[in-house]
Design a protein around this motif. Structure first.
Motif, PDB file in Angstrom:
ATOM      1  N   LEU A  57       0.824  -1.207   0.000  1.00 15.30           N
ATOM      2  CA  LEU A  57       0.000   0.000   0.000  1.00 15.30           C
ATOM      3  C   LEU A  57       0.861   1.262   0.000  1.00 15.30           C
ATOM      4  O   LEU A  57       0.517   2.255  -0.643  1.00 15.30           O
ATOM      5  N   THR A  58       1.998   1.210   0.685  1.00 21.67           N
ATOM      6  CA  THR A  58       2.907   2.357   0.689  1.00 21.67           C
ATOM      7  C   THR A  58       3.468   2.600  -0.707  1.00 21.67           C
ATOM      8  O   THR A  58       3.557   3.744  -1.169  1.00 21.67           O
ATOM      9  N   GLY A  59       3.846   1.508  -1.399  1.00 23.26           N
ATOM     10  CA  GLY A  59       4.348   1.644  -2.771  1.00 23.26           C
ATOM     11  C   GLY A  59       3.291   2.201  -3.706  1.00 23.26           C
ATOM     12  O   GLY A  59       3.587   3.060  -4.551  1.00 23.26           O
ATOM     13  N   LEU A  60       2.055   1.737  -3.575  1.00 26.50           N
ATOM     14  CA  LEU A  60       0.970   2.253  -4.414  1.00 26.50           C
ATOM     15  C   LEU A  60       0.717   3.732  -4.146  1.00 26.50           C
ATOM     16  O   LEU A  60       0.439   4.499  -5.070  1.00 26.50           O
ATOM     17  N   SER A  61       0.822   4.123  -2.869  1.00 22.12           N
ATOM     18  CA  SER A  61       0.615   5.534  -2.526  1.00 22.12           C
ATOM     19  C   SER A  61       1.709   6.414  -3.127  1.00 22.12           C
ATOM     20  O   SER A  61       1.438   7.489  -3.667  1.00 22.12           O
ATOM     21  N   LEU A  62       2.959   5.948  -3.050  1.00 20.90           N
ATOM     22  CA  LEU A  62       4.059   6.691  -3.666  1.00 20.90           C
ATOM     23  C   LEU A  62       3.887   6.783  -5.177  1.00 20.90           C
ATOM     24  O   LEU A  62       4.144   7.841  -5.788  1.00 20.90           O
ATOM     25  N   ALA A  63       3.455   5.684  -5.794  1.00 24.88           N
ATOM     26  CA  ALA A  63       3.228   5.702  -7.244  1.00 24.88           C
ATOM     27  C   ALA A  63       2.119   6.687  -7.601  1.00 24.88           C
ATOM     28  O   ALA A  63       2.224   7.413  -8.603  1.00 24.88           O
ATOM     29  N   LEU A  64       1.072   6.741  -6.778  1.00 21.75           N
ATOM     30  CA  LEU A  64      -0.022   7.691  -7.022  1.00 21.75           C
ATOM     31  C   LEU A  64       0.470   9.129  -6.935  1.00 21.75           C
ATOM     32  O   LEU A  64       0.078   9.979  -7.743  1.00 21.75           O
ATOM     33  N   VAL A  65       1.364   9.384  -5.992  1.00 18.33           N
ATOM     34  CA  VAL A  65       1.917  10.740  -5.854  1.00 18.33           C
ATOM     35  C   VAL A  65       2.731  11.106  -7.089  1.00 18.33           C
ATOM     36  O   VAL A  65       2.612  12.225  -7.631  1.00 18.33           O
ATOM     37  N   LEU A  66       3.568  10.178  -7.559  1.00 21.13           N
ATOM     38  CA  LEU A  66       4.420  10.465  -8.714  1.00 21.13           C
ATOM     39  C   LEU A  66       3.606  10.640  -9.988  1.00 21.13           C
ATOM     40  O   LEU A  66       3.938  11.479 -10.831  1.00 21.13           O
ATOM     41  N   VAL A  67       2.547   9.864 -10.131  1.00 23.52           N
ATOM     42  CA  VAL A  67       1.739   9.942 -11.353  1.00 23.52           C
ATOM     43  C   VAL A  67       0.968  11.254 -11.422  1.00 23.52           C
ATOM     44  O   VAL A  67       0.805  11.832 -12.517  1.00 23.52           O
ATOM     45  N   THR A  68       0.504  11.720 -10.276  1.00 20.61           N
ATOM     46  CA  THR A  68      -0.357  12.906 -10.251  1.00 20.61           C
ATOM     47  C   THR A  68       0.392  14.210  -9.956  1.00 20.61           C
ATOM     48  O   THR A  68      -0.246  15.227  -9.693  1.00 20.61           O
TER      49      THR A  68
END
Length: 203
Positions: A57-68
């Motif tokens: 979940l932490t990795g997905l959250s970081l990916a969401l930050v980078l994408v947006t």
């Protein structure tokens, strides 16, 4: 010639009152140590790993930050004032490193939330308390208590409502201390009563 003016008896009663107050302070230390789970047990205990799901979940959250980016920056960066501190929880666990602030800090969306703690001095107005004094006189006494939070993490993680808990403790302490005093001592020894209350509340 010997002259007995009653001061010896008053001194004896004052000594007995101080012993009772010390006993009350020790009892409250024991109660508060249990309330805080041996002071800072929640904060100082070793935090277990968040596990595979947590890291995912932490990795997905970081990916969401980078994408947006750059829109996510408006959500991830927070600011606390000079007199505030932020206590951060990640997936329900207290984040290591203590409170954040003052200034800018970073939180991950969806998996982190935070609580602000005001470090300024607060005032509690204690309503009139009916107290039975040591010489069996009923009096009504009110008080004003000034306090400030010294450890933001403990005030959030170990106490459900620090302000309400301090208010109730101040009311109980006021009744217990005045219950060990005679009426003339309450009227004349306000400074010593204030110091005794401060000693109990500080513990």
């Amino acid at each position: 010639p010997n002259c007995d003016n009653g001061y010896g008896d008053t001194s004896t009663r004052a000594d007995m009152g101080r012993k009772e107050i010390r006993h009350e302070v020790q009892r409250r230390e024991s109660l508060w140590s249990q309330l805080y789970n041996e002071k800072e047990g929640i904060v100082e205990s070793e935090q277990p790993s968040i596990g595979l799901c947590g890291w995912l979940l932490t990795g997905l959250s970081l990916a969401l930050v980078l994408v947006t980016v750059p829109f996510s920056l408006f959500v991830c960066f927070k600011v606390v004032q000079e007199y505030e501190r932020a206590v951060i929880f990640r997936l329900g666990r207290l984040l290591s490193g203590g409170s954040r602030g003052p200034g800018i800090f970073f939180i991950l969306p969806c998996i982190e939330n935070y609580s602000k703690v005001d470090l300024r001095t607060s005032v509690i107005d204690i309503p009139p308390q009916e107290v039975l004094t040591k010489d069996s006189v009923t009096v009504s006494v009110d008080a004003v208590v000034y306090y400030r939070v010294s450890n933001a993490t403990v005030s959030i993680a170990n106490v459900e409502n620090a302000h309400h808990s301090t208010r109730l403790l101040a009311q109980t302490t006021l009744r217990n201390i005045l219950g060990t005093k005679n009426l003339h001592e309450i009227l004349s020894d306000r400074e010593s009563i204030s110091n005794s209350m401060q000693a109990v509340l500080d513990e």
